[in-house]
Design a protein around this motif. Structure first.
Motif, short mmCIF file in Angstrom:
data_model
loop_
_atom_site.label_atom_id
_atom_site.label_comp_id
_atom_site.label_asym_id
_atom_site.label_seq_id
_atom_site.Cartn_x
_atom_site.Cartn_y
_atom_site.Cartn_z
N UNK A 165 0.81 -1.16 -0.05
CA UNK A 165 -0.16 -0.03 -0.04
C UNK A 165 0.77 1.27 -0.04
N UNK A 166 2.09 1.26 0.46
CA UNK A 166 3.03 2.37 0.34
C UNK A 166 3.92 2.32 -0.81
N UNK A 167 3.64 1.54 -2.06
CA UNK A 167 4.66 1.44 -2.94
C UNK A 167 5.33 0.19 -3.11
N UNK A 168 5.38 -0.66 -2.09
CA UNK A 168 6.00 -1.95 -2.18
C UNK A 168 7.46 -1.61 -2.78
N UNK A 169 7.96 -2.82 -3.24
CA UNK A 169 9.34 -2.79 -3.86
C UNK A 169 9.65 -1.69 -4.81
N UNK A 170 8.68 -1.18 -5.33
CA UNK A 170 8.99 -0.08 -6.39
C UNK A 170 9.39 1.15 -5.69
N UNK A 209 9.14 -0.31 -15.75
CA UNK A 209 10.11 0.67 -14.92
C UNK A 209 10.08 0.07 -13.50
N UNK A 210 8.89 -0.34 -12.99
CA UNK A 210 8.55 -0.61 -11.45
C UNK A 210 9.49 -2.17 -11.52
N UNK A 211 9.34 -2.74 -12.46
CA UNK A 211 10.07 -4.10 -12.25
C UNK A 211 11.71 -3.92 -12.16
N UNK A 212 12.26 -3.09 -12.64
CA UNK A 212 13.60 -2.81 -12.57
C UNK A 212 13.94 -1.93 -11.29
#
Ligand code: FCB
Length: 464
Positions: free
Chosen positions: A132-137, A190-193
């Motif tokens: 909820x706070x953006x996770x690993x991204x 983008x989020x994956x990298x």
């Protein structure tokens, strides 16, 4: 070729592996906070048949019989993962004593049975509140993970010396945020990298911080990578280039990120291409680099790669335009993966060459096959025995050739929740009846027992 115990070092760790969400169940018990996998598996259409880990193999309630089972098989090591949200239900902050108590009880039972615990901190079950706070991204994930790792070391460090940080960051980053087939189910290159980078940085940050918490002389820290050789289907320049790029994204991004604190140039190009170069501080990665004491290598199969100019990049390899993963030649497991043991030797030799002096552990290797056939009341999983035998033979050869491999862990002890594929794929050397939770050694379990007892390649369920 038969495989015998005497082809391995005398202090070798012979183990089995599991992970928290795949076996524990009890998802709302004793203060455990929800995770991204609870949310994902409860979202219609995300998992096969809507399966969830709500009950899984019910290991949370069967800790002692399960350790007894390991004792029967005769392993001297057990790799498990800690559920972050059992220890810190809110992801950060408050520590839940009942969560700590569960893993302490597990480790104490293991020690009493002469089994070395090997703990993994993160096997994909991020506390939902952090997603909820953006996770690993989000860059903050590095600090969240470090706080959790420090708490785990503080509360379990007297019972655990072998620590692994993040399991298969490629899967967590690229299946979770690229192809979206795993939680949190995003499809955003983008989020994956970014997630991949934050996991690499979190690994370094956590190892650095854990080394300061009640240090013991035998503490060992490392990451776990699933290394998949990428083979071009032909020797053409185009196929070779495509395979090389998949190799960079899958293997070198993490080998170099974790072991050297740098990224290959191609990964930097991806950061540019997807507009995130400004959010990735390479100087920080290099300065926070924590040397590894070990590397966990998970091995299942080989990626066979062709170049098809018209093909879009696979979701799990964003930026690898035209790269296509083609079905492997020869025998397949139920996952559609090839049975290609030579890839294990090739990968161990490569890591040994490129990162000399690093102790290696094969922390996962195994196979799913349809193994319903019962003979005299025992699941007769001849295919799995053959798979394990072939891989152990290659492993023995690699060790003889100089690879410093200190342990081998079968994935998995138990039939369990195979992520998006639910209970449809079974990897256990112990069968679990999904309705009753009843456990029974498969023939592969007896085979592994006999191998470890030094009784050669017998696989008869003689003395049950
Ligand atoms: C690995 C995972 C493990 C299991 C096996 C089959 O990628 O680490 O949890 O799913 O594959």
């Amino acid at each position: 070729m038969d495989i015998t115990r005497d082809r391995f070092p005398s202090d070798f760790l012979w183990g089995v592996a599991t992970s928290a969400y795949q076996i524990e169940g009890a998802v709302t018990e004793d203060g455990r906070g929800p995770t991204i996998w609870d949310e994902f598996s409860h979202t219609p259409g995300r998992t096969r048949d809507g399966d969830t880990g709500d009950v899984a193999a019910d290991h949370y309630h069967r800790l002692h019989p399960d350790v007894a089972l390991m004792g029967d098989i005769g392993v001297n090591a057990y790799r498990f993962s800690i559920a972050w949200s059992r220890l810190l239900p809110d992801g950060v902050g408050r520590v839940e004593p009942r969560g700590v108590a569960f893993y302490r009880e597990l480790c104490e039972a293991l020690h009493a049975a002469g089994i070395t615990p090997v703990a993994t901190l993160y096997h994909w079950d991020l506390p939902a509140v952090l997603q909820g706070r953006g996770g690993w991204g989000e860059r903050d994930s590095v600090e969240w993970f470090t706080e959790y790792a420090v708490a785990a070391k503080a509360h379990l460090g007297d019972l655990v010396a072998l620590w692994t940080t993040i399991n298969e960051p490629w899967c967590a980053a690229f299946l979770g945020h690229g192809s979206g087939v795993h939680a949190p189910g995003l499809s955003d290159p983008a989020c994956a990298y970014l997630a991949a980078h934050h996991m690499v940085l979190a690994h370094h940050s956590a190892v650095g911080a854990m080394r300061q918490v009640s240090p013991r002389r035998d503490d060992r820290f490392g990451a776990v990578l699933n290394l998949i050789p990428a083979r071009p289907v032909t020797t053409s320049a185009a196929d070779t280039r495509a395979a090389d790029l998949v190799d960079v994204i899958h293997n070198r991004q993490f080998l170099e990120g974790v072991l050297r604190g740098t990224y290959p140039a191609e990964i930097r190009e991806m950061h540019q291409r997807f507009g995130i170069a400004g959010r990735i501080d390479l100087a920080e990665l290099s300065s926070r680099r924590a040397p590894s004491d070990l590397l966990g290598v998970n091995y299942y199969n080989i990626n066979h790669i062709a170049y098809r100019p018209e093909a879009p990049a696979p979701g799990e390899y964003p930026g690898a335009d035209g790269a296509v993963i083609v079905p492997p030649p020869g025998r397949l497991t139920e996952m559609g993966w090839g049975v290609e043991p030579e890839g294990l030797g090739w990968m161990l030799d490569r890591v040994t060459r490129e990162h000399p002096g690093l102790p290696l552990y094969v922390l996962e290797n195994g196979a799913a096959f349809p193994d319903d056939r019962m003979v005299d009341g025992v699941v007769d999983d001849a295919n799995r025995i053959e798979y394990l035998r072939l891989h152990l033979a290659v492993l023995a050869d690699s060790i003889a050739a100089g690879a410093d491999v200190r342990g081998y862990f079968v994935w998995s002890l138990l039939d369990n929740f195979e992520w998006a594929l639910g209970y449809s794929k079974r990897f256990g050397i112990v069968a679990v009846d999904q309705a009753t939770g009843h456990r029974a050694l498969k023939r592969s379990g007896f085979w592994y027992r006999d191998l470890m007892r030094g009784q050669g390649p017998s696989s008869q369920p003689a003395s049950k």
